[in-house]
Design an enzyme around this catalytic site. Sequence first.
Site, PDB file in Angstrom:
ATOM      1  CG  HIS A 171     -26.267 -38.004 -22.532  1.00 48.91           C
ATOM      2  ND1 HIS A 171     -25.058 -38.378 -23.061  1.00 48.91           N
ATOM      3  CD2 HIS A 171     -27.058 -37.732 -23.603  1.00 48.91           C
ATOM      4  CE1 HIS A 171     -25.120 -38.349 -24.393  1.00 48.91           C
ATOM      5  NE2 HIS A 171     -26.339 -37.959 -24.742  1.00 48.91           N
ATOM      6  NE  ARG A 230     -22.437 -38.068 -28.565  1.00 51.82           N
ATOM      7  CZ  ARG A 230     -23.770 -38.091 -28.642  1.00 51.82           C
ATOM      8  NH1 ARG A 230     -24.501 -37.236 -27.945  1.00 51.82           N
ATOM      9  NH2 ARG A 230     -24.372 -38.993 -29.389  1.00 51.82           N
TER      10      ARG A 230
HETATM   11  P1  NDP Z   1     -26.649 -33.199 -38.178  1.00 50.78           P
HETATM   12  O1  NDP Z   1     -25.625 -34.103 -38.737  1.00 50.78           O
HETATM   13  O2  NDP Z   1     -28.004 -33.179 -38.803  1.00 50.78           O
HETATM   14  O3  NDP Z   1     -26.104 -31.685 -38.179  1.00 50.78           O
HETATM   15  C1  NDP Z   1     -24.804 -31.353 -37.836  1.00 50.78           C
HETATM   16  C2  NDP Z   1     -24.618 -29.853 -37.975  1.00 50.78           C
HETATM   17  O4  NDP Z   1     -23.330 -29.498 -37.460  1.00 50.78           O
HETATM   18  C3  NDP Z   1     -24.659 -29.377 -39.426  1.00 50.78           C
HETATM   19  O5  NDP Z   1     -25.290 -28.123 -39.518  1.00 50.78           O
HETATM   20  C4  NDP Z   1     -23.174 -29.232 -39.779  1.00 50.78           C
HETATM   21  O6  NDP Z   1     -22.888 -28.263 -40.770  1.00 50.78           O
HETATM   22  C5  NDP Z   1     -22.617 -28.769 -38.461  1.00 50.78           C
HETATM   23  N1  NDP Z   1     -21.180 -29.048 -38.389  1.00 50.78           N
HETATM   24  C6  NDP Z   1     -20.543 -30.242 -38.435  1.00 50.78           C
HETATM   25  N2  NDP Z   1     -19.207 -30.088 -38.385  1.00 50.78           N
HETATM   26  C7  NDP Z   1     -18.999 -28.750 -38.315  1.00 50.78           C
HETATM   27  C8  NDP Z   1     -17.827 -27.945 -38.247  1.00 50.78           C
HETATM   28  N3  NDP Z   1     -16.593 -28.493 -38.265  1.00 50.78           N
HETATM   29  N4  NDP Z   1     -17.982 -26.607 -38.183  1.00 50.78           N
HETATM   30  C9  NDP Z   1     -19.203 -26.044 -38.194  1.00 50.78           C
HETATM   31  N5  NDP Z   1     -20.361 -26.745 -38.262  1.00 50.78           N
HETATM   32  C10 NDP Z   1     -20.245 -28.088 -38.319  1.00 50.78           C
HETATM   33  O7  NDP Z   1     -26.750 -33.571 -36.629  1.00 50.78           O
HETATM   34  P2  NDP Z   1     -28.032 -33.508 -35.647  1.00 50.78           P
HETATM   35  O8  NDP Z   1     -28.582 -32.132 -35.679  1.00 50.78           O
HETATM   36  O9  NDP Z   1     -28.959 -34.632 -35.920  1.00 50.78           O
HETATM   37  O10 NDP Z   1     -27.349 -33.838 -34.233  1.00 50.78           O
HETATM   38  C11 NDP Z   1     -26.264 -33.071 -33.738  1.00 50.78           C
HETATM   39  C12 NDP Z   1     -25.644 -33.741 -32.524  1.00 50.78           C
HETATM   40  O11 NDP Z   1     -26.475 -33.595 -31.394  1.00 50.78           O
HETATM   41  C13 NDP Z   1     -25.440 -35.247 -32.638  1.00 50.78           C
HETATM   42  O12 NDP Z   1     -24.260 -35.553 -33.366  1.00 50.78           O
HETATM   43  C14 NDP Z   1     -25.337 -35.692 -31.197  1.00 50.78           C
HETATM   44  O13 NDP Z   1     -23.974 -35.696 -30.780  1.00 50.78           O
HETATM   45  C15 NDP Z   1     -26.076 -34.584 -30.426  1.00 50.78           C
HETATM   46  N6  NDP Z   1     -27.275 -35.122 -29.744  1.00 50.78           N
HETATM   47  C16 NDP Z   1     -27.330 -35.071 -28.365  1.00 50.78           C
HETATM   48  C17 NDP Z   1     -28.431 -35.561 -27.683  1.00 50.78           C
HETATM   49  C18 NDP Z   1     -28.572 -35.455 -26.199  1.00 50.78           C
HETATM   50  O14 NDP Z   1     -29.481 -36.036 -25.602  1.00 50.78           O
HETATM   51  N7  NDP Z   1     -27.743 -34.693 -25.505  1.00 50.78           N
HETATM   52  C19 NDP Z   1     -29.546 -36.204 -28.416  1.00 50.78           C
HETATM   53  C20 NDP Z   1     -29.413 -36.153 -29.859  1.00 50.78           C
HETATM   54  C21 NDP Z   1     -28.300 -35.642 -30.494  1.00 50.78           C
HETATM   55  P3  NDP Z   1     -23.460 -28.389 -42.275  1.00 50.78           P
HETATM   56  O15 NDP Z   1     -24.936 -28.093 -42.162  1.00 50.78           O
HETATM   57  O16 NDP Z   1     -22.736 -27.359 -43.009  1.00 50.78           O
HETATM   58  O17 NDP Z   1     -23.185 -29.815 -42.687  1.00 50.78           O
END
Ligand code: NDP
Length: 309
Positions: free
Chosen positions: A272, A224
């Site tokens: 995007h 994002r």
């Molecule tokens: P998930 O919810 O499956 O995974 C999120 C990951 O981020 C997890 O490993 C989590 O850790 C980690 N995380 C969250 N908060 C923290 C923190 N404070 N510190 C360290 N690690 C953290 O999300 P997705 O993989 O499905 O998607 C990720 C993002 O990708 C989406 O939220 C979206 O914003 C973006 N996206 C962008 C797209 C684009 O076209 N540009 C398309 C699709 C998605 P833990 O494993 O420990 O919970």
Amino acid sequence: MVLSLICPTKDPQPWMAAIQAIAPDVDLRVWPDDGDRADVTFTLVWAQPQGIFAQYPNLQVISSMGAGVDNLLQDTSIPEQVTVVRMVDPRLVSQMGDYVLAAALNHGRQFSRYGQQQRQRQWQPLAPLNLDQITVGVMGLGQIGQAVAQRLGQVGFSVVGWSRRAKAMAKVQVFAGPQQLADFLSASKILVCILPLTPETENILNVETLGQLPPGAYVINVARGHHLAEADLLALLDNHHLAGACLDVFRQEPLPQDHPFWSHPKITLTPHIASLTDPVSVAPQIVENYRRLTAGRPLLNPVDRRQGY
Ligand code: NDP
């Protein structure tokens, strides 16, 4: 029981068609002409008008049309008892893998620098780099990040990862939490951000964190726009600490015409499109959740609203 699509910035028709093709019995409506809102129990949403959920007294489920829920969760009109779910889709994951791989290879094989040389008609081979000499750091090891990390490893990059909680991944050294962030950053010659946007991760790509990357590092942000402190990136590109950046997401989208990123020689940008949700691919999980709601069973891909992802 009505399923209403609330997506003012997206064309609802492909979503309607994909759902109707596999579940003709579902009573589908499209906001704002969705009839008596007391009948709506399930909404499928993207960029909804803030506060809209107060108009749906019997709402039980809100499904994001995408993987990210940051914009959705900012809406203070979501009642406590409503379940929020999101898209988890193999096609979304593999598209993101393609994008990150393309950006990492483009940097690793120095295509941007050769592009600059081409414009100057300059025939100048650069020292070749082997992929295993390039460590890619993947921030966020969720549904998408883990798959991206594995994919980068399969083509020969060294890969490290960072997430909130520790986890084991084959051939990926995983760092966890704020206390291991510095070690993760100092190992990452290419940094890929695939974090969800939460209060903890907003502005996480800033002068302090990006400054801990090795000199000449490259940044790929596909998460994002609000993860990145844009002025900090520009400063680190201009003082040559960073070699370049590939950006798919921005604080303001569409990117304003006068934004300095457009013409920066070290920035590659895309509008995007790193990974787009395909309605046909995700319709089965939407319908499955609708059926689960009807049957009173737990839903697929729930979001932890307290955690913010
Ligand atoms: P998930 O919810 O499956 O995974 C999120 C990951 O981020 C997890 O490993 C989590 O850790 C980690 N995380 C969250 N908060 C923290 C923190 N404070 N510190 C360290 N690690 C953290 O999300 P997705 O993989 O499905 O998607 C990720 C993002 O990708 C989406 O939220 C979206 O914003 C973006 N996206 C962008 C797209 C684009 O076209 N540009 C398309 C699709 C998605 P833990 O494993 O420990 O919970």
